[in-house]
Design a protein around this motif. Structure first.
Motif, short mmCIF file in Angstrom:
data_model
loop_
_atom_site.label_atom_id
_atom_site.label_comp_id
_atom_site.label_asym_id
_atom_site.label_seq_id
_atom_site.Cartn_x
_atom_site.Cartn_y
_atom_site.Cartn_z
N LEU A 101 0.84 -1.22 0.00
CA LEU A 101 0.00 0.00 0.00
C LEU A 101 0.86 1.26 0.00
O LEU A 101 0.58 2.23 -0.71
N ARG A 102 1.92 1.21 0.79
CA ARG A 102 2.87 2.34 0.87
C ARG A 102 3.39 2.68 -0.53
O ARG A 102 3.35 3.83 -0.96
N ASP A 103 3.85 1.67 -1.26
CA ASP A 103 4.46 1.90 -2.57
C ASP A 103 3.43 2.26 -3.65
O ASP A 103 3.74 2.99 -4.59
N MET A 104 2.21 1.74 -3.50
CA MET A 104 1.17 2.05 -4.50
C MET A 104 0.83 3.53 -4.50
O MET A 104 0.36 4.07 -5.51
N LYS A 105 1.10 4.20 -3.38
CA LYS A 105 0.78 5.64 -3.30
C LYS A 105 1.59 6.44 -4.32
O LYS A 105 1.18 7.54 -4.69
N VAL A 106 2.76 5.93 -4.75
CA VAL A 106 3.52 6.67 -5.76
C VAL A 106 3.28 6.11 -7.16
O VAL A 106 4.00 6.44 -8.11
N GLY A 107 2.29 5.25 -7.29
CA GLY A 107 1.88 4.82 -8.63
C GLY A 107 2.44 3.50 -9.12
O GLY A 107 2.33 3.21 -10.33
N VAL A 108 3.01 2.70 -8.23
CA VAL A 108 3.51 1.40 -8.71
C VAL A 108 2.36 0.39 -8.77
O VAL A 108 1.34 0.53 -8.10
N THR A 109 2.55 -0.61 -9.61
CA THR A 109 1.61 -1.72 -9.72
C THR A 109 2.28 -2.95 -9.10
O THR A 109 3.26 -3.47 -9.64
N PRO A 110 1.79 -3.39 -7.93
CA PRO A 110 2.44 -4.50 -7.25
C PRO A 110 2.23 -5.83 -7.97
O PRO A 110 1.17 -6.07 -8.54
N LEU A 111 3.27 -6.65 -7.93
CA LEU A 111 3.25 -7.95 -8.61
C LEU A 111 3.70 -9.00 -7.59
O LEU A 111 4.83 -8.95 -7.09
N VAL A 112 2.80 -9.89 -7.23
CA VAL A 112 3.16 -11.01 -6.35
C VAL A 112 2.87 -12.31 -7.08
O VAL A 112 2.29 -12.30 -8.16
#
Ligand SMILES: Nc1ncnc2c1ncn2[C@@H]1O[C@H](COP(=O)(O)OP(=O)(O)OP(=O)(O)O)[C@@H](O)[C@H]1O
Ligand SMILES: [Mg+2]
Length: 263
Positions: free
Chosen positions: A130-141
């Protein structure tokens, strides 16, 4: 407002699991680049339309085949972890490359290092995502392995997708597969079904995976994953066919086709 009206049924974050059944043949060490490329393009189109997407990858020819080999060889747990994690890195980095080439900003989160699964509950630290999504990344797990006691265990993409949706606030999980949806006893694709009805029926056992290598189970695993990780904010699971052009984009925009499993 524009994003809202374009977003169809579900505004905001969407979680999508790209099944190994659709981007690999679940048998040989091979990524189907043409399909992966098209699906990545459809995800990129949704992202550029303002949809925040959380992506989960299934094991396919990489995780399932490596885990199956480790089991057949009765490999020591450390060897199994090395083998399967390396194969999954290969798959996820290839997919991240393809997504990045379409303008998506993927960041890979290896589940063995940010999750502490308990059975079918992944227990990941989604706060960092969630922290990283705030700068516009698309998480990939992705489906992964981890040490459990003196042995090794699998955390599948099916349960990661449900927990991720609950933690990121996505009311929808899209399972992108190689079938048109959940198929009933008469061989027909179910349009819409409540999860409790699906649970009571025997339809999840219908189809055999044929020559495919699979260590977690097809539709049945998805039902188990939903049951173990469901939450009040998760309203719907859509099982859609990613082999058909446009289905992934439509699903992310909230008007996809396939089987709607209502929670
Ligand atoms: N009732 C059913 N309806 C539809 N598919 C079914 C059913 N029962 C079993 N299946 C099988 O489930 C498969 C999809 O699950 P599978 O685990 O192979 O795909 P996936 O989850 O996309 O792949 P991965 O596990 O690599 O991520 C279908 O190809 C089909 O053979
Ligand atoms: Mg599967």
């Amino acid at each position: 407002m524009q994003t809202r009206s374009r977003a169809g049924r579900y505004p905001g974050v969407r979680v999508i699991k790209i099944g190994g059944s659709v981007i690999t043949d679940k048998r040989t060490f091979k990524l189907n680049y043409a399909i992966a490329n098209r699906i990545a393009g459809e995800i990129a189109a949704a992202v550029s339309n303002g949809i925040k997407v959380g992506i989960v990858l299934g094991g396919g020819s990489y995780g399932h085949v490596a885990a199956s080999s480790a089991r057949m060889l009765d490999a020591p747990p450390a060897d199994a972890l090395t083998l399967v994690t390396m194969y999954m890195f290969e798959l996820v980095l290839a997919m991240a490359d393809i997504l990045a080439s379409k303008g998506v900003k993927p960041v890979v989160y290896p589940p063995h290092s940010f999750c502490d699964p308990d059975g079918l509950v992944p227990r990941c630290n989604w706060n960092s995502v969630l922290r990283d999504m705030k700068v516009g990344v698309t998480p990939l797990v992705y489906g992964d392995v981890y040490a459990c006691g003196e042995s090794w265990c699998i955390v599948s993409g099916d349960e990661l997708a449900i927990e991720m949706a609950c933690s990121l606030g996505s009311p929808l999980v899209v399972y992108v597969t190689d079938v048109d949806g959940v198929i009933d006893a008469d061989g027909k694709v179910i349009d819409e079904i409540h999860v409790d009805e699906l649970e009571e029926s025997s339809i999840v056992e219908q189809q055999k995976t044929g020559s495919k290598i699979d260590v977690t189970g097809g539709i049945k695993r998805k039902l188990d994953a939903i049951r173990a990780n469901r939450c009040l904010t998760l309203r719907e699971i859509l099982v859609t066919n990613g082999l058909r052009e446009g289905n992934t984009y439509a699903a992310l925009m909230g008007h996809g086709s396939g089987t709607r499993i209502i929670l």
